[in-house]
Design a protein around this motif. Structure first.
Motif: not given
Length: 277
Positions: A180-182, A161-162, A221-225, A154-155
């Protein structure tokens, strides 16, 4: 208030400063999990605190990573119920949902679950000279299993991310900022004054505005549960695999989980398996 065993807490003017203090390297073991469960429960019911600032009493390690030694020789871990995340993943998600604003101050190393804990916070700031982030799980046959894959995607976006999850490498603060990690990489001498000033500034504002801003951004920005649950289910299932156990045992023999060369240079040294260091 009963003191914690692996944390220190200091409260002032609506800001709670939490310091990880679990020698030698702040491993995320059962004791830290117990303290974090207690802390998050207290914060969920705390209407006086507006900002929570997380840092470490050890300048070299924020949270080193999850305690892998505790899994060697144990019975196969019990999978969470179908469709539900593991305890650790669920715990970090509770921190992500706190009503308070949460800020991570990273001076040293945060790998694996240490990085994943930081990812669950609202903001992250790191020392340009000293901070290192990494997700080294792939080197022992695992993947980030407490929200790391999902939050990094997401970030950072798919490609980065990969890169982080599959390289198992260490990333310095400047690279983490660019990815974009921090939020920001700051000079080491400026880090603590900056995070404390930001925490006090936010805490000085009316509570309603803080809560509404966090709630709206949270909705966007809600994550996929389901993705979080699937990620942790896969992680727990692989913890007892023969290849993972073999690699973890090798890591421990080389000095892993101690304040030694391997832990300080984990990203580079894990790639040398099975060479004897």
């Amino acid at each position: 208030m009963t003191p914690y065993n692996s944390l220190q807490r200091h409260d002032e003017a609506g800001v709670a400063i939490i310091s990880f203090d679990h020698p030698p390297i702040n491993l995320l073991d059962r004791q830290v999990v117990v303290d974090l469960l207690r802390l998050v429960k207290e914060l969920e019911q705390d209407i006086a605190t507006r900002v929570v600032l997380f840092r470490s009493a050890n300048p070299d390690f924020f949270i080193a990573h999850y305690d892998l030694a505790g899994q060697v020789g144990e019975q196969a871990p019990v999978l969470p119920p179908a469709g539900e995340p593991s305890l650790l993943s669920a715990l970090f998600s509770r921190f992500a949902r706190l009503p308070q604003v949460t800020i991570g101050e990273l001076q040293g190393r945060a790998r694996g679950a240490g990085s994943e804990f930081l990812l669950a916070l609202d903001m992250r700031f790191a020392s340009r000279e000293r901070a290192l982030l990494g997700q080294p799980e792939v080197a022992v046959g695992l993947h980030p299993g407490a929200g790391g894959c999902v939050r990094l995607a997401q970030m950072l976006g798919r490609g980065r991310a990969l890169e982080v999850c599959l390289s198992g490498a260490d990333y310095d603060a400047e690279t983490a900022e660019r990815y974009g990690w921090i939020n920001r990489a700051l000079a080491d001498a400026e880090l603590r004054p900056f995070t404390e000033a930001l925490a006090r500034r936010i805490a000085s504002f009316p509570a309603a505005g803080i809560a509404h801003a966090k709630a709206v951004v949270g909705q966007c920005t809600q994550l996929d549960s389901a993705a979080l649950a699937d990620e942790s289910q896969r992680f727990v299932a692989e913890m007892a695999s023969a290849e993972t156990v073999k690699r973890v045992e090798w890591m421990l023999v080389q000095g892993g989980q101690t304040d030694d060369e391997l832990e300080r240079n984990l990203g580079a040294l894990l790639a040398r398996y099975p060479e004897q260091l």
